[in-house]
Design a protein around this motif. Structure first.
Motif, PDB file in Angstrom:
ATOM      1  N   SER A 206      26.871  31.802 103.495  1.00 51.24           N
ATOM      2  CA  SER A 206      27.034  30.439 103.498  1.00 51.24           C
ATOM      3  C   SER A 206      27.950  30.568 102.255  1.00 51.24           C
ATOM      4  N   GLU A 207      28.861  29.221 101.820  1.00 47.83           N
ATOM      5  CA  GLU A 207      29.955  29.563 101.021  1.00 47.83           C
ATOM      6  C   GLU A 207      29.488  29.628  99.638  1.00 47.83           C
ATOM      7  N   LYS A 211      29.791  32.435  96.438  1.00 52.31           N
ATOM      8  CA  LYS A 211      30.099  32.389  94.506  1.00 52.31           C
ATOM      9  C   LYS A 211      29.675  32.297  94.155  1.00 52.31           C
ATOM     10  N   LEU A 286      35.670  31.962 104.729  1.00 51.15           N
ATOM     11  CA  LEU A 286      35.025  32.070 103.864  1.00 51.15           C
ATOM     12  C   LEU A 286      35.610  31.839 102.117  1.00 51.15           C
ATOM     13  N   GLU A 290      37.662  30.439  99.347  1.00 53.86           N
ATOM     14  CA  GLU A 290      37.178  30.277  98.266  1.00 53.86           C
ATOM     15  C   GLU A 290      38.631  30.964  96.404  1.00 53.86           C
ATOM     16  N   LYS A 332      39.744  25.120 107.050  1.00 52.35           N
ATOM     17  CA  LYS A 332      39.544  24.470 105.983  1.00 52.35           C
ATOM     18  C   LYS A 332      40.215  24.012 104.484  1.00 52.35           C
ATOM     19  N   GLN A 336      39.373  20.471 102.939  1.00 46.03           N
ATOM     20  CA  GLN A 336      38.522  21.077 101.330  1.00 46.03           C
ATOM     21  C   GLN A 336      39.692  20.102 100.152  1.00 46.03           C
TER      22      GLN A 336
END
Length: 569
Positions: A206-207, A211, A286, A290, A332, A336
């Protein structure tokens, strides 16, 4: 005479200097402009790893003998949460040199921007100061070191972009696949995927997982963005789905294995291959988003194993997923509220057959290898910005050969909608000076092309070096001619006029020199305290006389009379 001689020397020197500037201004502006472009920032030829803002103290953190193990992902993750939190709320400086961004988005540029694949590498002595002491994954997973290595090529060559120092395989631990560097073999996967049943070991991150486990990459991006301070565009990157699948299945690089095992997996288990490629694609999206959040101003997808597939295999197992990445990243970013950065792709070895399909994708830039002709690439992708594609082997040749082929490359691509680069990457055995000559030639040659063909530029960006250099040189040339002329005019006319007004009708008195003796060689030379000039007899009108006349002191009439009386004359 001494004053006249000094004035003549000054005038002659000024004329020689003006002539030199005139010659340079008539030449192609590549030499002077390239020098300024290359050295517009402080040049660091040798950066010691124990000095500087991020190097201090690194010498005390020596790696152990088994530091480069096969489970680097777990060790890297230990520092990721702290690293990400440190740079999450950074306020980035504005971009001063936005040539790469403008070129990537199709805007007009005053010259061709340039950066190079693997520009931070062992060919640089300042890079080896780190690589000789710290293992590869330690350099990647330590943001301070990764930042320093990212900035080094920009400081040395004045490049228009810096690509973050990292590796495409850092994404594998997030997917549940551990890997590491093995001496003599390169990157190796601990437990490769052999059958479809092995896909249960592959996770769908996942995101939050991105991170937490790759925070060290994000901190390196943030630090690099801060230290660049707008001097160059910061590029983030990721491996392409097929390339990452190749490593996960093959277990090692394709240089010695020709990806036989990975290609066999595609032939034998196409459904499992598509399932794995889909998982990797979602993770790459993703990861790139990021990176943009952490400071990347452009992102690129490296499909390093593209040339290992046949055209039909590539069209089935790579191109669709590459297109999905470009579309997914932009969607995305919009969702965001992040900046819409340019997205680039590099299908190494497959440009000749994949370019047409990629031209219909959402990629802003397509990077080309040296296997495709620029004219053909322009025909196949007329709506895309192209990047590349000088054969890296040319950088082993003399500077004259590099210059010739660089000019030919720019002539083929043109100076607009183009970013100069290599067809692959800088090799560790290349000479830094020859690499620098390539950078200089691109800057100078493209500047000359743009100066001839581009006459207006409405963008508010202030170029790093103005293309109006010949005009400023001409101004210097004219001033060097006018300056000495004004100097002599001042001597001959202004000073003489002042003395004439002061003396009015008085006779000129020469206190030191008998001028008749000077100009009459037969007369004996003698010194006299006074000497009157008969108005009907004037000395010869020569340049020497006029100059000396303007500079010789004269006495008022009252002083002359008093002096004559004192001497009994």
């Amino acid at each position: 005479p001494k004053v006249m001689t000094a004035a003549s020397l000054v005038g002659a020197a000024a004329l020689v200097f003006a002539g030199a500037l005139a010659v340079l201004s008539l030449r192609a502006p590549s030499q002077l402009q390239a020098s300024a472009l290359r050295h517009h920032t402080p040049v660091r030829r040798s950066v010691a790893p124990n000095l500087g803002i991020y190097g201090k103290g690194l010498s005390t953190r020596r790696a152990s003998a088994n530091r480069e193990g096969l489970s680097m992902g777990s060790r890297c993750a230990q520092r990721s949460a702290r690293a990400y939190a440190a740079g999450a709320a950074a306020e980035f400086p504005s971009l001063k040199n936005d040539l790469v961004i403008r070129a990537a988005t199709g805007q007009q540029t005053e010259r061709v921007p340039i950066w190079m694949h693997r520009q931070a590498g062992r060919y640089l002595p300042e890079f080896r100061n780190f690589s000789d002491r710290f293992p590869f994954m330690h350099r990647c997973s330590t943001p301070e070191i990764a930042t320093r290595l990212t900035i080094q090529p920009v400081e040395r060559y004045g490049l228009d972009a810096a690509i973050i120092f990292s590796d495409i395989l850092v994404l594998l631990p997030v997917l549940g696949i551990e890997w590491g560097m093995v001496k003599g073999k390169g990157p190796c996967v601990q437990e490769p995927i052999n059958t479809p049943e092995d896909l249960v070991r592959v996770s769908s991150p996942s995101e939050a997982d991105i991170k937490s486990e790759l925070g060290y990459v994000m901190e390196a991006l943030t630090r690099s963005r801060m230290e660049l301070d707008g001097r160059a565009t910061l590029i983030g990157f990721s491996g392409a789905p097929w390339t990452l699948l190749g490593y996960m299945v093959q277990g090692e690089g394709a240089k010695t294995t020709q990806a036989v095992k990975a290609k066999g997996f595609l032939y034998q288990h196409p459904e499992a291959a598509h399932q794995l490629l889909t998982t990797i694609t979602d993770t790459v999206i993703l990861y790139l988003v990021e990176q943009v959040r952490s400071g990347a101003q452009m992102v690129q997808v490296f499909d390093s194993w593209a040339g290992e597939l046949t055209p039909s295999q590539y069209a089935e197992f790579s191109t669709p997923y590459l297109k999905t990445i470009a579309t997914g990243v932009k969607e995305k970013l919009k969702e965001q509220g992040l900046p819409q950065v340019p997205v680039s792709v590099f299908p190494k070895g497959a440009c000749s057959h994949a370019l047409k399909d990629l031209a219909q994708s959402d990629y802003d830039v397509v990077s080309l290898d040296w296997g495709i002709d620029p004219a053909v690439a322009r025909q196949q992708a007329p709506n895309k910005v192209l990047q590349g594609n000088l054969d890296p082997s040319i950088l082993y040749l003399p500077k004259e050969v590099i210059s010739t082929h660089t000019q030919k490359m720019i002539d083929s691509f043109g100076t607009q909608r183009y970013i100069a680069n290599l067809g692959y990457a800088v090799d560790k055995s290349m000479d830094p000076e020859l690499v620098g000559s390539f950078v200089d030639e691109v800057s100078g040659c493209s500047m000359m092309h743009t100066y001839v063909h581009v006459h207006t530029h409405t963008h508010t960006h202030t170029p790093r070096y103005s293309p109006s250099f010949p005009w400023s040189t001409s101004f210097c040339f004219v001033w060097c001619l006018v300056g000495p002329s004004l100097f002599f005019i001042y001597i001959f006319f202004v000073e003489n006029e002042k003395k004439n007004k002061k003396q009015k009708n008085d006779s000129l008195v020469f206190d030191f020199i008998d001028w008749r003796a000077v100009f009459d060689r037969s007369a004996p030379t003698r010194r006299s305290s006074t000497s009157r000039r008969n108005p009907s007899q004037s000395p010869p009108k020569s340049l020497f006389f006029v100059l000396s006349l303007s500079l010789s002191p004269s006495m008022p009439q009252q002083q002359q009379v008093a002096r004559s009386q004192a001497s009994g004359v």
